[in-house]
Design an enzyme around this catalytic site. Structure first.
Site, PDB file in Angstrom:
ATOM      1  N   GLY A 363       0.774  -1.233   0.000  1.00 37.46           N
ATOM      2  CA  GLY A 363       0.000   0.000   0.000  1.00 37.46           C
ATOM      3  C   GLY A 363       0.801   1.277   0.000  1.00 37.46           C
ATOM      4  N   VAL A 364       2.127   1.212  -0.177  1.00 35.09           N
ATOM      5  CA  VAL A 364       2.915   2.444  -0.157  1.00 35.09           C
ATOM      6  C   VAL A 364       3.183   2.989  -1.557  1.00 35.09           C
ATOM      7  CG1 VAL A 364       4.015   1.895   2.029  1.00 35.09           C
ATOM      8  CG2 VAL A 364       5.070   1.122  -0.079  1.00 35.09           C
ATOM      9  N   SER A 684      15.634  -8.619  17.464  1.00 33.22           N
ATOM     10  CA  SER A 684      15.529  -7.233  17.935  1.00 33.22           C
ATOM     11  C   SER A 684      14.652  -7.071  19.168  1.00 33.22           C
ATOM     12  CB  SER A 684      14.989  -6.348  16.805  1.00 33.22           C
ATOM     13  OG  SER A 684      13.681  -6.744  16.449  1.00 33.22           O
ATOM     14  N   LYS A 727       9.993   1.035  12.511  1.00 37.73           N
ATOM     15  CA  LYS A 727       9.679   0.852  13.936  1.00 37.73           C
ATOM     16  C   LYS A 727       9.360   2.184  14.608  1.00 37.73           C
ATOM     17  CE  LYS A 727      12.514  -3.318  14.386  1.00 37.73           C
ATOM     18  NZ  LYS A 727      13.714  -3.941  14.987  1.00 37.73           N
TER      19      LYS A 727
END
Length: 813
Positions: A363-364, A684, A727
């Site tokens: 969707g970008v 992470s 993030k």
């Protein structure tokens, strides 16, 4: 022609008739068409007198109003035998040449030409030399008449019966097809012998020309006879084929294929192969299975673009930038890279170098960026979705031995594009898989290699096809599923998710007008307020792109349309914040940390997914047990190892954290990551797990307004992670503005948009000691000795010799 001269009256002045492209000789009878006013008046004057007129040829036939300088000085005195007026005002005149004459003077007459004429007498003796010359000319003239079918055969016998040299020469000259200048030269030659000599040269030249024409006509006739023979034989073949049951349409189809192959402008070797297959097809029965296979193959060769390129292709940097800005909001770094790529193409005129691969969450705007590149460069756009492709034949095609075989997606798309230089999008390149039928990613290695794709070989075509002019653009959500050799052939361009401000701008400029138009609403009569759009973004969507936002806006538009249809009024409607809950229902997501409570054993981490960044909540509880660790939430192996590393770190720092030395022997640990249906992996979350473990063991809650990301080591070091930008976007969407990140990731902070950097407080940390200071409101008493040991362990790790005997440090070689 008459042999007796009509009597000429002794008139010093005669009317003059200018002629175009024709020379009249004495003893010559011919019709003339007269239409110019002055010429008609001259004829009328001659008819009123003794029907005598002087005929002179114009130097330039295109002159409509000739002057005395436009006329030759010598002409022919003629007698008018007959005159006829035509319906269009012109006259048809039959004249007979009588004698040569020279213009002495022009009379002053504005209506037509009148001239004083001096008559030229022609006398010559019929000597043996002249007779021989006349006989030679007569022989050549007979040959000329035989070769030139435009002259009647009686002309040769008529000329042979003339004994006067002057009349003989004029008669033959009148029949000959000479140029106007050559005939005028003969007319001006008053000596009959000289005239005969000139006539010999002209006749020889004309005879040579006629002989050459005859040879040419002979060759043409032979070719025509050969063509007629081929036509006759082809008609016989058609009749035989018809008797054998073949349809007439089959031959017409063959002819059509021949023309299509000719128009395709294939390379020489490929055209030879196509012609060979076509000859095989002609020998087959049209209804046979093999004929269908061969015919499909030839049609594929004929339909592919071999040299045809898209007309109007251009690389205008200003236009390309305007198109990208018009189609996409933000993404400045991505646009700059695309513009740089186009600049190289414009300068080198060659598509060399890495293939662009756009990597980012759904969707970008990855696919639409490819369309914008095509529009900016004026090229055709074709797209192939590789999601779920697991057969190599999907890329390279099937061999013709299989029933229903077809070329691969690459060749099919090139046929669809219709040009050799389209923008070719390989969509979802990360979604390919492999099985026993082959590896499609290996087949793409040749397609995406600029050094090899000029000779791409499809299994179906079995000929080389040039893909070197194609601009390939690939898209993917993640990279780890793309084989490394394939990644090596592409330049990776990452598209991060959109910020809240960018989503708001996209909604206002693109999505809202688009959806209003789709639902039959007017931008003037229907408006969605900025605060309402913000509420939709914050409470009804959680994504990196804008697809869910687009669906929610469409849902609002449907509610407005329903209201308009029910009330029958098209009044101005403004959707405000208070309408959103009514239109879309209860909010799906709560972003504010004020809605959360600080709980023991719970810590907020940050995760990267193929859909963008996500806020990751980690929960830990302890129960009576024997030190067992249970990990749930569909965790991957790397994440499980991170949990083990975090627990080992906590055990090594038990004294500093106020824990009993053997606490792990009496407790069981359950580490859980909510949304258990979603697979999770990666290192992470290490420091987040450590904080959740410490919170569960000490009873001190982790701050709810802090989130963190970083890999933990057994010595408590915090290592670098990836996906920081996504993030941080997730933290910003969740309205958590304190973010802890590894110190080594501090260099990535400038890549985050300035509007987010202004509100986010970043805490780069090197060790867990710094993490504990920011994550807990409670201040743990970390001894300096422990910190010193950790630093020594780090130095020992770098030197390769581990001397610390502490059980909290693993021995590494």
């Amino acid at each position: 022609m008459t042999t007796e001269k009509p009597e000429l009256l002794e008139l010093p002045v005669l009317p003059l008739l200018p002629l175009r492209d024709i020379v009249v000789f004495p003893f010559m009878v011919l019709p003339l068409f007269v239409g110019r006013p002055k010429s008609i008046q001259a004829l009328e004057k001659a008819m009123a007198d003794q029907k005598n007129i002087f005929l002179v040829t114009q130097r330039n036939p295109n002159t409509n109003e000739p002057t005395p300088n436009d006329l030759y000085g010598i002409g022919t005195l003629a007698n008018i035998l007959q005159i006829l007026k035509l319906s269009d005002g012109t006259m048809k005149v039959l004249v007979e040449g009588l004698q040569r004459g020279r213009i002495q003077a022009f009379m002053d007459n504005p209506d037509f030409f009148e001239v004083e004429v001096f008559r030229i007498d022609e006398t010559s003796q019929l000597s043996p030399d002249v007779k021989a010359l006349m006989r030679s000319i007569n022989g050549m003239f007979e040959k000329y008449v035989k070769l030139n079918q435009k002259i009647p055969l009686e002309a040769a016998s008529a000329a042979a019966n003339i004994s006067e040299p002057n009349r003989f020469a004029d008669t033959i000259a009148a029949y000959m097809v000479f140029k106007t200048g050559e005939k005028q030269d003969l007319l001006e030659t008053d000596n009959p012998v000289d005239r005969l000599n000139k006539l010999v040269g002209l006749l020889k030249s004309e005879l040579e020309i006629l002989k050459i024409e005859k040879r040419v006509h002979g060759r043409v006739r032979k070719q025509m006879e050969r063509s007629q023979k081929e036509f006759y034989l082809n008609e016989q073949i058609k009749a035989i084929q018809k008797e054998l049951g073949k349809r007439d349409e089959f031959k017409s189809d063959i002819d059509e294929l021949i023309q299509r192959i000719k128009n395709a402008k294939m390379p020489k070797d490929i055209q030879e192969k196509a012609d060979k297959e076509l000859r095989r097809l002609e020998m087959m029965q049209p209804m046979s299975a093999e004929a269908a296979v061969v015919r499909n193959y030839v049609e594929w060769l004929a339909d592919l673009p071999w040299k045809k390129s898209k007309k109007g292709e251009k690389i205008d940097m200003a236009h390309a930038q305007a198109v990208l800005d018009e189609d996409h909001y933000g993404l400045e770094k991505i646009k700059d890279r695309i513009i740089e790529h186009l600049a190289v193409l414009k300068l080198t005129q060659k598509i060399r170098g890495p293939i662009l691969c756009l990597v980012g969450p759904p969707g970008v705007g990855k696919t639409s960026l490819g369309k914008s590149i095509a529009r900016a460069t004026g090229r055709k756009f074709v797209r192939v979705s590789l999601g779920g492709v697991r057969d190599e034949a999907e890329i390279r095609g099937h061999r013709r031995t299989y029933i229903g075989a077809l070329p691969g997606k690459i060749i099919q798309s090139m046929k669809k594009a219709g040009s050799v230089n389209p923008v070719f999008m390989l969509d979802e390149i990360d979604k390919m898989s492999t099985d026993f039928r082959g590896d499609p990613s290996s087949a793409l290695l040749e397609v995406l290699d600029p050094e090899q794709n000029a000779n791409f070989n499809d299994h179906y075509l079995e000929v080389d096809y040039d893909l070197s002019q194609v601009l390939f653009v690939a898209t993917a959500n993640v990279l780890h599923t793309i084989p490394q050799p394939l990644q090596d052939r592409m330049e990776i361009i990452r598209l991060p998710g959109y910020t809240e401000a960018e989503k708001l701008a996209i909604a206002q400029k693109f999505l809202v007008p688009k959806k209003l138009e789709e639902h039959g609403l007017s931008v003037k009569n229907t408006q969605i307020s900025q605060s309402a759009l913000k509420k939709i973004i914050q409470e009804y969507t959680r994504e990196a792109g804008v697809r869910s936002l687009e669906r929610e806006i469409a849902s609002v538009c449907r509610k407005v349309v329903k209201k308009v249809v029910e009330t029958g009024k098209k009044a101005k409607t403004e959707v405000k914040t208070l309408h959103i809950k009514k239109f879309l229902g209860v909010a799906k997501f709560k972003r504010s940390p004020e809605d959360l409570e600080e709980e023991v054993g719970v810590a907020n981490g940050l995760a990267w997914t193929e859909f963008g960044g996500e806020l990751l909540s980690i929960e830990v509880i302890t129960t009576q047990g024997k030190g067992q660790v249970q990990l749930t939430g569909k965790l991957g192996d790397v994440m499980k190892e991170s949990a083990q590393a975090a627990l080992s770190y906590v055990r090594s720092r038990a004294k500093d954290l106020g824990l009993n030395k053997d606490f792990y022997q009496k407790l069981d640990f359950h580490v859980h990551l909510p949304e258990g249906a979603i697979p999770k992996d990666g290192p992470s979350a290490g420091i987040t797990m450590a904080c959740a473990l410490i919170s569960a063991l000490t009873g001190h809650a982790v701050r709810k307004d802090v989130t963190m990301t970083g890999e933990i080591t057994l010595t408590g070091k915090v290592l670098q992670i990836g996906g920081l930008k996504e993030k941080v976007f997730a933290a910003h969407r969740s309205k958590i503005y304190d973010v802890m990140l590894p110190y080594e990731n501090e260099k990535d902070i400038p890549e985050i948009p300035a509007n987010i950097r202004r509100v986010i407080k970043f805490h780069p940390v090197k060790s867990m000691d710094e993490v504990l200071k920011h994550a807990f409101r409670h201040k743990f008493k970390i001894s300096k000795t422990a910190t010193t040991k950790a630093k020594k362990a780090t130095r020992s790790k770098k030197s390769g010799a581990v001397k610390d005997k502490s059980p909290s440090v693993s021995r590494l070689n």
